[in-house]
Design a protein around this motif. Structure first.
Motif, PDB file in Angstrom:
ATOM      1  N   ILE A 686       0.833  -1.206   0.000  1.00 19.69           N
ATOM      2  CA  ILE A 686       0.000   0.000   0.000  1.00 19.69           C
ATOM      3  C   ILE A 686       0.869   1.257   0.000  1.00 19.69           C
ATOM      4  O   ILE A 686       0.594   2.228  -0.722  1.00 19.69           O
ATOM      5  CB  ILE A 686      -0.957  -0.006   1.216  1.00 19.69           C
ATOM      6  N   ASN A 687       1.944   1.256   0.773  1.00 21.08           N
ATOM      7  CA  ASN A 687       2.832   2.422   0.826  1.00 21.08           C
ATOM      8  C   ASN A 687       3.545   2.663  -0.501  1.00 21.08           C
ATOM      9  O   ASN A 687       3.767   3.809  -0.904  1.00 21.08           O
ATOM     10  CB  ASN A 687       3.854   2.257   1.956  1.00 21.08           C
ATOM     11  N   ARG A 688       3.898   1.578  -1.197  1.00 21.97           N
ATOM     12  CA  ARG A 688       4.516   1.741  -2.514  1.00 21.97           C
ATOM     13  C   ARG A 688       3.529   2.387  -3.495  1.00 21.97           C
ATOM     14  O   ARG A 688       3.903   3.232  -4.319  1.00 21.97           O
ATOM     15  CB  ARG A 688       4.989   0.387  -3.051  1.00 21.97           C
ATOM     16  N   ALA A 689       2.264   1.975  -3.405  1.00 22.32           N
ATOM     17  CA  ALA A 689       1.238   2.568  -4.271  1.00 22.32           C
ATOM     18  C   ALA A 689       1.055   4.055  -3.949  1.00 22.32           C
ATOM     19  O   ALA A 689       0.970   4.897  -4.857  1.00 22.32           O
ATOM     20  CB  ALA A 689      -0.079   1.813  -4.097  1.00 22.32           C
ATOM     21  N   LYS A 690       1.005   4.391  -2.666  1.00 19.35           N
ATOM     22  CA  LYS A 690       0.826   5.797  -2.270  1.00 19.35           C
ATOM     23  C   LYS A 690       2.012   6.662  -2.706  1.00 19.35           C
ATOM     24  O   LYS A 690       1.838   7.802  -3.155  1.00 19.35           O
ATOM     25  CB  LYS A 690       0.639   5.888  -0.750  1.00 19.35           C
ATOM     26  N   THR A 691       3.210   6.108  -2.596  1.00 16.79           N
ATOM     27  CA  THR A 691       4.400   6.864  -3.001  1.00 16.79           C
ATOM     28  C   THR A 691       4.344   7.221  -4.481  1.00 16.79           C
ATOM     29  O   THR A 691       4.616   8.368  -4.875  1.00 16.79           O
ATOM     30  CB  THR A 691       5.676   6.039  -2.711  1.00 16.79           C
ATOM     31  N   LEU A 692       3.970   6.242  -5.312  1.00 12.81           N
ATOM     32  CA  LEU A 692       3.873   6.520  -6.756  1.00 12.81           C
ATOM     33  C   LEU A 692       2.771   7.540  -7.031  1.00 12.81           C
ATOM     34  O   LEU A 692       2.940   8.445  -7.857  1.00 12.81           O
ATOM     35  CB  LEU A 692       3.599   5.222  -7.526  1.00 12.81           C
ATOM     36  N   TYR A 693       1.659   7.409  -6.326  1.00 12.61           N
ATOM     37  CA  TYR A 693       0.516   8.310  -6.540  1.00 12.61           C
ATOM     38  C   TYR A 693       0.900   9.760  -6.236  1.00 12.61           C
ATOM     39  O   TYR A 693       0.551  10.683  -6.981  1.00 12.61           O
ATOM     40  CB  TYR A 693      -0.645   7.865  -5.658  1.00 12.61           C
ATOM     41  N   PHE A 694       1.618   9.993  -5.146  1.00  8.42           N
ATOM     42  CA  PHE A 694       1.912  11.366  -4.723  1.00  8.42           C
ATOM     43  C   PHE A 694       3.187  11.938  -5.348  1.00  8.42           C
ATOM     44  O   PHE A 694       3.324  13.155  -5.468  1.00  8.42           O
ATOM     45  CB  PHE A 694       2.024  11.429  -3.189  1.00  8.42           C
ATOM     46  N   THR A 695       4.132  11.094  -5.750  1.00  6.69           N
ATOM     47  CA  THR A 695       5.416  11.623  -6.240  1.00  6.69           C
ATOM     48  C   THR A 695       5.625  11.463  -7.739  1.00  6.69           C
ATOM     49  O   THR A 695       6.434  12.169  -8.328  1.00  6.69           O
ATOM     50  CB  THR A 695       6.589  10.925  -5.513  1.00  6.69           C
ATOM     51  N   ASN A 696       4.943  10.524  -8.357  1.00 12.67           N
ATOM     52  CA  ASN A 696       5.120  10.284  -9.797  1.00 12.67           C
ATOM     53  C   ASN A 696       3.751  10.102 -10.450  1.00 12.67           C
ATOM     54  O   ASN A 696       3.431   9.043 -10.995  1.00 12.67           O
ATOM     55  CB  ASN A 696       5.962   9.023 -10.031  1.00 12.67           C
ATOM     56  N   ARG A 697       2.976  11.151 -10.400  1.00  7.97           N
ATOM     57  CA  ARG A 697       1.579  11.023 -10.814  1.00  7.97           C
ATOM     58  C   ARG A 697       1.431  10.641 -12.283  1.00  7.97           C
ATOM     59  O   ARG A 697       0.504   9.934 -12.650  1.00  7.97           O
ATOM     60  CB  ARG A 697       0.844  12.340 -10.536  1.00  7.97           C
ATOM     61  N   TRP A 698       2.358  11.100 -13.128  1.00  9.98           N
ATOM     62  CA  TRP A 698       2.223  10.762 -14.546  1.00  9.98           C
ATOM     63  C   TRP A 698       2.409   9.261 -14.780  1.00  9.98           C
ATOM     64  O   TRP A 698       1.753   8.668 -15.640  1.00  9.98           O
ATOM     65  CB  TRP A 698       3.207  11.575 -15.393  1.00  9.98           C
ATOM     66  N   CYS A 699       3.270   8.597 -13.989  1.00  6.32           N
ATOM     67  CA  CYS A 699       3.430   7.136 -14.094  1.00  6.32           C
ATOM     68  C   CYS A 699       2.165   6.426 -13.606  1.00  6.32           C
ATOM     69  O   CYS A 699       1.737   5.415 -14.182  1.00  6.32           O
ATOM     70  CB  CYS A 699       4.630   6.669 -13.269  1.00  6.32           C
ATOM     71  N   TRP A 700       1.574   6.961 -12.549  1.00  9.87           N
ATOM     72  CA  TRP A 700       0.307   6.408 -12.037  1.00  9.87           C
ATOM     73  C   TRP A 700      -0.781   6.513 -13.107  1.00  9.87           C
ATOM     74  O   TRP A 700      -1.512   5.547 -13.348  1.00  9.87           O
ATOM     75  CB  TRP A 700      -0.096   7.164 -10.772  1.00  9.87           C
ATOM     76  N   ASP A 701      -0.870   7.680 -13.727  1.00 12.91           N
ATOM     77  CA  ASP A 701      -1.904   7.882 -14.749  1.00 12.91           C
ATOM     78  C   ASP A 701      -1.703   6.961 -15.947  1.00 12.91           C
ATOM     79  O   ASP A 701      -2.682   6.468 -16.536  1.00 12.91           O
ATOM     80  CB  ASP A 701      -1.905   9.343 -15.211  1.00 12.91           C
ATOM     81  N   GLU A 702      -0.458   6.700 -16.303  1.00 10.58           N
ATOM     82  CA  GLU A 702      -0.187   5.763 -17.403  1.00 10.58           C
ATOM     83  C   GLU A 702      -0.676   4.355 -17.045  1.00 10.58           C
ATOM     84  O   GLU A 702      -1.225   3.640 -17.880  1.00 10.58           O
ATOM     85  CB  GLU A 702       1.312   5.719 -17.713  1.00 10.58           C
TER      86      GLU A 702
END
Length: 730
Positions: A686-702
């Motif tokens: 869950i923490n890995r998912a949150k980190t990507l969401y808040f710090t690398n949003r463009w990767c999350w959106d992809e």
């Protein structure tokens, strides 16, 4: 001196003759009818002009006259044709005059000038004066220019010629056709003189000329014709080839205890609805047989049609029961409901094992008896879970010599934990099966009990599970539920086929339950609106920046909820919201209610099952949690991906088969996973998912877009089942 005066007189005579010819021409132009009557006079005048021209010594006039005279003399037999041509001219001139007078004609002129066909018309006009030159050399050049203008306007009509000729009923179009025909015939005239007779007939029809005038006045009609012509290519489109259905055709009977939308408690209901519907599209004749529970909504009950009834021996002591057949047809699938008030009057499909064992012994045998009664012989009988597991046993014993005895059987395991195990004597009584099936290799377990699912696995021609990984897992002691050895023995007929989801129900682009529909193209903007709507609906703090985690599940130990209970307080950090939906074990229901009270505005626990709210959570959440202890397939992670959620799952069963772990170095994958069943590993995922969401949003959106683009429909899965059916019946 006398010679000079004589010359002057002759010159005056010539000028008078020329004027006379000019006047005659004007009269002919003004009155086409009169021109026809004065043709002879005109010819005489033309002859006098020629005589006068011969005597005249003016070089320019003489040369022109001689050339034209030669043409006239050589073409003497064509004089009458030339006369005809003269008659054609007045009609054209009338049209010319009209063109000059009407401003609308200018538009037509402009339009026509762009048409290459105009050159042909010009050539024709230049050829026409040649026919007329015999009649008069008079400088009729200005008239020719006018004619050019008219003719240039004709190519526009030429485009719509096919269209106009196809509609002789239109009066305005009629005139246009006649004018065009005249133009075409005049064009041929240069090469082929006899065509002049056609022109003659055309000119005599004076009313047509008037119609032509009217046509010139109403130029917008020409524009409409042009528009029609431009749309013609659409008509030339070839029809799409009809999709060929897979061959050969197979008839399949599905037998199970629940089916959406009639009754549903879990994933089995979804499969029993979606798989037959997709198989029907792939050239299978499908019939679904279900119990007629009292809890089936009245709107479906009222549409059922009575197909017949009979009494059936069931118990070992000869006790018989009523079997009624009610039919309902929907989406190309026939649903037959087994009706018996004694077994199916309870409000829920499943109550307790003591009541459920007799109920499903009766249902398995009644389903086969109903197929014989309806005289419908399937190639395949596909039964599901322990509730229908006795079907292969009955088919290989009591129904072996009946019309349906040749059918092959497939048994699908949706959850190996539920097997229908009870006292052997009781099951022997309620089934009436022969004693030889109650042995350690078939129904008997632990000497005194009978296992209905085990018996089905023994007698089925093929066994399937709902994912490839789960098919391997159930052959191990950890996941085998005491049947791992039995499944290893029958592993030759065991295979896994991953489930799909029904896009007719689960599709964010068309889902009527959503606040805002969206698809792959606008998911990044529209999903935020659904997130805001979900926060408002559930009383959460409305903030687009929050990370929303959804959990839609039965609240049981299998779903990994003990791990969630352990780490939930650590997830509440001011940036995270958690939404829970489901019912189940009291310990989990109570604990989630506690967390909602403890973290108001951050946690919402919906201890119920609401289909609409489930759709809202899938559309509004950023991530979906599925930390199952074991998961045969799982549909929630498939639905979540199709709705643009990122799944956070444990690597087991169908979860492992459908969710690829995200790799931060390659920026690839479609979810976050953990392997061992430990709460610390769940928290880390869950923490890995949150980190990507808040710090690398463009990767999350992809990743969101990749998930939505992934095909998780039933089409591929149904094709694999169909291939299995064909292999079994070769």
């Amino acid at each position: 001196m006398p010679a000079k005066s004589t010359r002057k007189k002759k010159t005056r005579t010539v000028r008078k003759a020329v004027k006379s010819v000019k006047n005659d021409t004007k009269v002919a132009t003004a009155s086409p009818v009169k021109a026809a009557d004065d043709t002879k006079t005109t010819l005489k005048t033309a002859t006098e002009v020629k005589t006068a021209e011969k005597k005249t010594e003016t070089k320019i006039e003489a040369k022109s006259a001689e050339k034209k005279s030669e043409a006239k003399v050589e073409a003497k037999p064509a004089e009458k044709k030339a006369e005809t041509k003269v008659e054609v001219k007045p009609a054209e001139k009338k049209a010319e005059t009209k063109v000059e007078a009407k401003p609308a004609a200018k538009k037509a002129e402009t339009k026509v000038e762009a048409k290459p066909a105009a050159k042909k018309a010009e050539t024709k006009v230049e050829a026409k004066p040649a026919a007329k030159k015999a009649e008069t050399k008079v400088e009729a050049k200005p008239a020719e220019k006018k004619t050019e203008t008219k003719v240039e306007a004709k190519p526009a009509a030429k485009k719509s010629e096919a269209k106009v000729e196809a509609k002789p009923a239109a009066k305005k179009a009629e005139a246009k056709v006649e004018v065009k025909q005249a133009a075409k015939k005049a064009e041929t005239k240069v090469e082929e003189k006899p065509a002049a007779k056609k022109s003659e007939a055309k000119v005599e029809a004076k009313p047509a000329a008037k119609k032509a005038e009217a046509k010139v006045e109403v130029k917008p009609a020409a524009k409409k014709s042009e528009t029609k012509v431009e749309t013609k290519p659409v008509e030339e489109k070839k029809e799409e080839p009809v999709r060929e259905l897979p061959q050969p055709r197979r008839s399949v009977a599905f037998i199970g205890s629940e089916c959406y939308p009639f009754v549903k408690t879990g994933g089995l209901g979804d499969v029993m609805y979606a798989l037959p519907k997709e198989l029907a599209k792939q050239n299978c004749d499908v019939k679904v047989i279900l119990p007629r529970y009292a809890c089936i909504p009245e709107k479906y009950q009222n549409k059922m049609v009575y197909r017949g009834s009979f009494d059936m021996n069931l118990c070992s002591d000869g006790r018989s029961f009523y079997v009624g057949i009610m039919e309902y047809v929907w989406d190309g699938v026939v649903y037959d409901f087994i009706d018996n008030q004694e077994f199916f009057t309870n409000g829920n499909p499943y109550t307790n094992l003591i009541d459920d064992i007799p109920k499903f012994c009766y249902f398995s045998k009644a389903a086969l008896a109903a197929l014989n009664y309806m005289d419908w012989e399937p190639d395949i009988i596909h039964c599901h879970d322990w509730q229908a597991a006795l079907v292969p046993v009955y088919l290989d014993t009591m129904f072996k010599d009946t019309p349906i005895g040749r059918a092959k059987t497939v048994l699908t395991i949706h959850n190996l934990r539920f097997q229908g195990v009870y006292d052997k004597k009781m099951i022997s009584y309620w089934t009436g099966l022969p004693d030889y099936v109650f042995n350690k290799d078939a129904l008997t377990v632990k000497w005194l009990d009978a296992n209905m699912l085990k018996g089905g696995l023994t007698y089925a021609d093929a066994i399937t599970t709902v994912s490839g990984t789960y098919a391997w897992e159930i052959q191990t002691p950890e996941y085998g539920e005491d049947l791992d050895a039995h499944l290893r023995y029958h592993s030759g007929k065991l295979r896994g086929i991953v489930n799909g989801i029904d896009y007719d129900i689960w599709n964010p682009a068309t889902d009527p339950r959503l606040a805002n529909n969206y698809d792959l193209g606008n998911v990044l903007t529209e999903k935020r609106k659904n997130k805001k709507a979900l926060q408002e609906e559930l009383g959460l703090e409305v903030d687009d920046g929050k990370f929303v985690i959804g959990l839609v599940s039965r609240l049981t130990n299998q779903k990994g909820l003990d791990l969630v209970n352990e780490i939930l307080p650590q997830l509440i950090d001011g940036n995270t919201q958690i939404v829970i939906l489901g019912t189940g074990d009291a310990q989990y229901e109570d604990s989630f209610r506690y967390y909602e009270n403890a973290y108001k505005g951050q946690v919402c626990s919906n201890i119920m099952y609401d289909e609409t709210r489930a759709h809202h959570i899938y559309a509004g959440a950023d991530a979906l949690l599925v930390p199952s202890r074991f998961e045969p397939c799982g549909l929630t992670q498939l639905i979540a991906m199709h709705y643009g959620d990122i799944p956070i799952v444990r690597e087991t069963g169908g979860l492992k088969d459908t969710v690829e772990p995200y790799n931060e170095f390659t920026n690839w994958g479609n979810g976050f996973t953990f392997d061992r069943y430990e709460s610390g590993l769940l928290l880390d995922a869950i923490n890995r998912a949150k980190t990507l969401y808040f710090t690398n949003r463009w990767c999350w959106d992809e990743m969101v877009q990749r998930n939505m683009d992934k095909d998780v429909s039933w089409e591929s899965s149904a094709r694999q089942y169909r291939d299995l059916y064909v292999d079994l019946t070769r």
